[in-house]
Scaffold this active site. Structure first.
Site, PDB file in Angstrom:
ATOM      1  N   GLY A   1     -48.858  38.307   8.372  1.00 51.36           N
ATOM      2  CA  GLY A   1     -48.442  36.970   7.791  1.00 51.36           C
ATOM      3  C   GLY A   1     -47.626  37.004   6.996  1.00 51.36           C
ATOM      4  N   ASP A   2     -46.827  36.152   6.805  1.00 49.53           N
ATOM      5  CA  ASP A   2     -45.170  36.297   5.935  1.00 49.53           C
ATOM      6  C   ASP A   2     -45.793  36.323   4.549  1.00 49.53           C
ATOM      7  OD1 ASP A   2     -46.013  33.580   5.679  1.00 49.53           O
ATOM      8  OD2 ASP A   2     -44.246  32.727   5.203  1.00 49.53           O
TER       9      ASP A   2
ATOM     10  N   TYR B   1     -49.918  32.324  20.079  1.00 49.36           N
ATOM     11  CA  TYR B   1     -50.483  31.876  19.035  1.00 49.36           C
ATOM     12  C   TYR B   1     -51.974  31.233  19.290  1.00 49.36           C
ATOM     13  CZ  TYR B   1     -46.516  33.512  16.209  1.00 49.36           C
ATOM     14  OH  TYR B   1     -45.581  33.832  15.779  1.00 49.36           O
TER      15      TYR B   1
ATOM     16  N   ARG C   1     -53.929  29.510  16.564  1.00 46.83           N
ATOM     17  CA  ARG C   1     -53.934  29.032  14.914  1.00 46.83           C
ATOM     18  C   ARG C   1     -54.014  27.726  14.710  1.00 46.83           C
ATOM     19  NH1 ARG C   1     -47.939  30.583  12.641  1.00 46.83           N
ATOM     20  NH2 ARG C   1     -49.168  30.720  10.576  1.00 46.83           N
TER      21      ARG C   1
ATOM     22  N   ARG D   1     -39.461  26.969   9.962  1.00 49.83           N
ATOM     23  CA  ARG D   1     -40.429  27.199  11.101  1.00 49.83           C
ATOM     24  C   ARG D   1     -40.654  25.825  11.850  1.00 49.83           C
ATOM     25  NH1 ARG D   1     -38.602  31.372   9.970  1.00 49.83           N
ATOM     26  NH2 ARG D   1     -39.314  33.318   9.649  1.00 49.83           N
TER      27      ARG D   1
ATOM     28  N   ALA E   1     -38.240  41.611   6.944  1.00 51.13           N
ATOM     29  CA  ALA E   1     -37.011  41.989   5.948  1.00 51.13           C
ATOM     30  C   ALA E   1     -37.120  41.201   4.762  1.00 51.13           C
ATOM     31  CB  ALA E   1     -35.686  41.829   6.560  1.00 51.13           C
TER      32      ALA E   1
ATOM     33  N   ASP F   1     -39.520  39.224   3.817  1.00 51.90           N
ATOM     34  CA  ASP F   1     -40.754  39.129   2.998  1.00 51.90           C
ATOM     35  C   ASP F   1     -40.819  40.308   1.823  1.00 51.90           C
ATOM     36  OD1 ASP F   1     -41.483  37.077   4.633  1.00 51.90           O
ATOM     37  OD2 ASP F   1     -42.538  38.508   5.933  1.00 51.90           O
TER      38      ASP F   1
HETATM   39  P1  ADP Z   1     -35.084  37.302   6.859  1.00 51.95           P
HETATM   40  O1  ADP Z   1     -36.034  38.354   7.227  1.00 51.95           O
HETATM   41  O2  ADP Z   1     -35.946  36.443   6.107  1.00 51.95           O
HETATM   42  O3  ADP Z   1     -34.154  36.777   7.991  1.00 51.95           O
HETATM   43  P2  ADP Z   1     -32.705  38.524   5.976  1.00 51.95           P
HETATM   44  O4  ADP Z   1     -32.271  38.948   7.168  1.00 51.95           O
HETATM   45  O5  ADP Z   1     -31.662  37.727   5.246  1.00 51.95           O
HETATM   46  O6  ADP Z   1     -34.138  37.889   5.891  1.00 51.95           O
HETATM   47  O7  ADP Z   1     -32.841  40.077   5.001  1.00 51.95           O
HETATM   48  C1  ADP Z   1     -33.454  40.016   4.002  1.00 51.95           C
HETATM   49  C2  ADP Z   1     -33.142  41.310   3.231  1.00 51.95           C
HETATM   50  O8  ADP Z   1     -32.940  42.441   3.951  1.00 51.95           O
HETATM   51  C3  ADP Z   1     -31.145  41.350   2.952  1.00 51.95           C
HETATM   52  O9  ADP Z   1     -31.029  40.418   1.596  1.00 51.95           O
HETATM   53  C4  ADP Z   1     -30.929  42.639   2.776  1.00 51.95           C
HETATM   54  O10 ADP Z   1     -31.328  43.175   1.496  1.00 51.95           O
HETATM   55  C5  ADP Z   1     -31.921  43.222   3.761  1.00 51.95           C
HETATM   56  N1  ADP Z   1     -31.108  43.236   5.105  1.00 51.95           N
HETATM   57  C6  ADP Z   1     -31.692  42.580   6.148  1.00 51.95           C
HETATM   58  N2  ADP Z   1     -30.706  43.117   7.257  1.00 51.95           N
HETATM   59  C7  ADP Z   1     -29.921  44.069   6.742  1.00 51.95           C
HETATM   60  C8  ADP Z   1     -28.830  44.649   7.301  1.00 51.95           C
HETATM   61  N3  ADP Z   1     -28.476  44.672   8.710  1.00 51.95           N
HETATM   62  N4  ADP Z   1     -28.177  45.800   6.750  1.00 51.95           N
HETATM   63  C9  ADP Z   1     -28.952  45.962   5.332  1.00 51.95           C
HETATM   64  N5  ADP Z   1     -29.508  44.976   4.835  1.00 51.95           N
HETATM   65  C10 ADP Z   1     -30.414  44.321   5.394  1.00 51.95           C
END
Ligand code: ADP
Length: 302
Positions: A29-30, A101, A103, A167, A256, A258
């Protein structure tokens, strides 16, 4: 400041396909992801807790066991006789993942149904963290209760951090989502959106527009993530951009955002240094996306 980090939201059972054609059970979960990484990043003198609602059945107990085993405090979790935890199943077809899901009747939807319980979970919190998903799953009346409880906690000294995590499928309609998220942002010290979501669902043309919109809503500080592009931080001290270190070998971008939030908040809560906080968030997220899955043990140098 009280050294208590509390994430609030929904943790679900995850059924993920295995090579032998069966499924492996996990928990995800986030907000849980952020709590899990916060536990790894914050010093031992901080407690990291998770607040949600679960059932009193075996799978709910297993979920709590998983959280406790990860060093996350579950003492305040609300337990209900009449519900159990939500579940999702990952399915693979031609290498593409799809999700189903269960949920809509999960216990977590009741996490704000008892104001006294919610207040006692928030008591003594240094930082409370929640997301747009936390809000989306609540009945409309409970969203009002939840935001009011956060406002009261802030009045008692807690800082509030929020990832809008938009979402639309979890909300009754997109207009309600935008209105609630904007209202929630207004009572937060930190709003941490991902530009991709903001562009898609608010129509923002640039990350600067997202920053301005959340500052205008009343957010104290806005941290806009944008994949490999600059992270923008804006607040009372002005506006700064930080380029994340380039990452090679990306295999799965799950969590990424989270994990970035956890790395950022842990550094920000301990040093207060914004540049160091972005560096810590981006370094952690950069390691997470070079591995499969949401919860990756990757704090040692990659
Ligand atoms: P989410 O998963 O919420 O969509 P993002 O894609 O904006 O979030 O990514 C969150 C963070 O993860 C970014 O600010 C960066 O630090 C890192 N990140 C994500 N994708 C990349 C990438 N392709 N190269 C380098 N860092 C990345």
């Amino acid at each position: 400041m009280s050294l208590k980090f509390l994430a609030v939201g929904e943790c679900m059972v995850e059924m993920a396909p295995t090579a032998d054609g069966t499924y492996a059970m996990g928990f995800a979960g986030d907000t849980l992801n952020t709590a899990w990484y916060a536990r790894k990043c914050l010093p031992a003198n901080w407690s990291v807790g998770y607040y949600t609602a679960v059932g009193r059945d075996q799978v709910s107990e297993e979920m709590l066991g998983f959280l406790k085993g990860s060093g996350i405090d579950t003492a305040s979790v609300h337990k209900r006789d009449d519900r159990t935890v939500g579940l999702y199943m990952i399915q693979l077809k031609d290498g593409e993942r799809s999700f189903a899901y269960w949920r809509s009747h999960s216990a977590a939807r009741c996490l704000a149904s008892d104001r006294a319980h919610l207040d006692s979970a928030l008591a003594g919190t240094g930082l409370a963290y929640f997301s747009g998903i936390t809000l989306a799953i609540l009945p409309a009346a409970d969203r009002v209760v939840f935001l009011d409880a956060l406002r009261a906690a802030r009045g008692r000294g807690a800082r509030i951090a929020f990832d809008p995590n938009l979402r639309p499928r979890l909300w009754e309609n997109a207009e309600t989502m935008r209105a609630c998220v904007t209202q929630a942002a207004g009572l937060c010290d930190l709003v941490m959106p991902s530009f991709d979501d903001e562009m898609t669902h608010f129509g923002d043309s640039t990350p600067e527009v997202s920053v301005d919109r959340y500052l205008a809503a009343g957010a104290g500080m806005v941290v806009v993530k944008n994949g490999p592009a600059d992270v923008i931080c804006a607040g009372r001290e002005g506006r700064q951009s930080f380029q994340p270190e380039p990452v090679t070998g990306i295999v799965d971008t799950t969590a990424a955002g989270d994990s970035f939030n956890a790395g950022f908040l842990a550094e920000y809560l301990t040093s207060g240094d914004i540049a160091a906080s972005v560096g810590a968030g981006a370094r952690l997220a950069g390691r997470v996306i070079c591995n499969r899955g949401a919860l990756v043990d990757c704090l040692e140098p990659a």
